[in-house]
Design a protein around this motif. Sequence first.
Motif: not given
Length: 120
Positions: A30-35, A46-54
């Motif tokens: 549930g965690v990804c990024h665009r370097p 840009v980083m994304r942490v999805d709902a329900g994740h950390r």
Amino acid sequence: MTTDTRRLPVVLDAAALAAIQEEPLGELAGVCHRPVWTDGVSKAGVMRVDAGHRLGAHTHRRHHHHMWVVEGRAEILGSKVGPGSYVHVPDGVEHDVDATATDGCTFFYLYVLGAGTGEG
């Protein structure tokens, strides 16, 4: 775009940024990024942490984190943050991006070499 870009200007419009492939952040679900930029030591993306994740509690011994929330909500350093929020985490400070109780969070980050010792 994770190559060493320290001597090249970088201008990305929204379409160019969206075209950069998201990468998982290690083994974290549930965690990804665009370097988008690096000089081999510091980086931006840009980083994304999805709902329900950390992201998970961690400390960087040499790097400061700067984060600007662009979408969604999370808890960082005990504070609830949302769009337009800014967070600075100095080197040596344990931190997390916790979206377990939200619909997720997307933020622009700078990971900048600080004055501490040790690695990353």
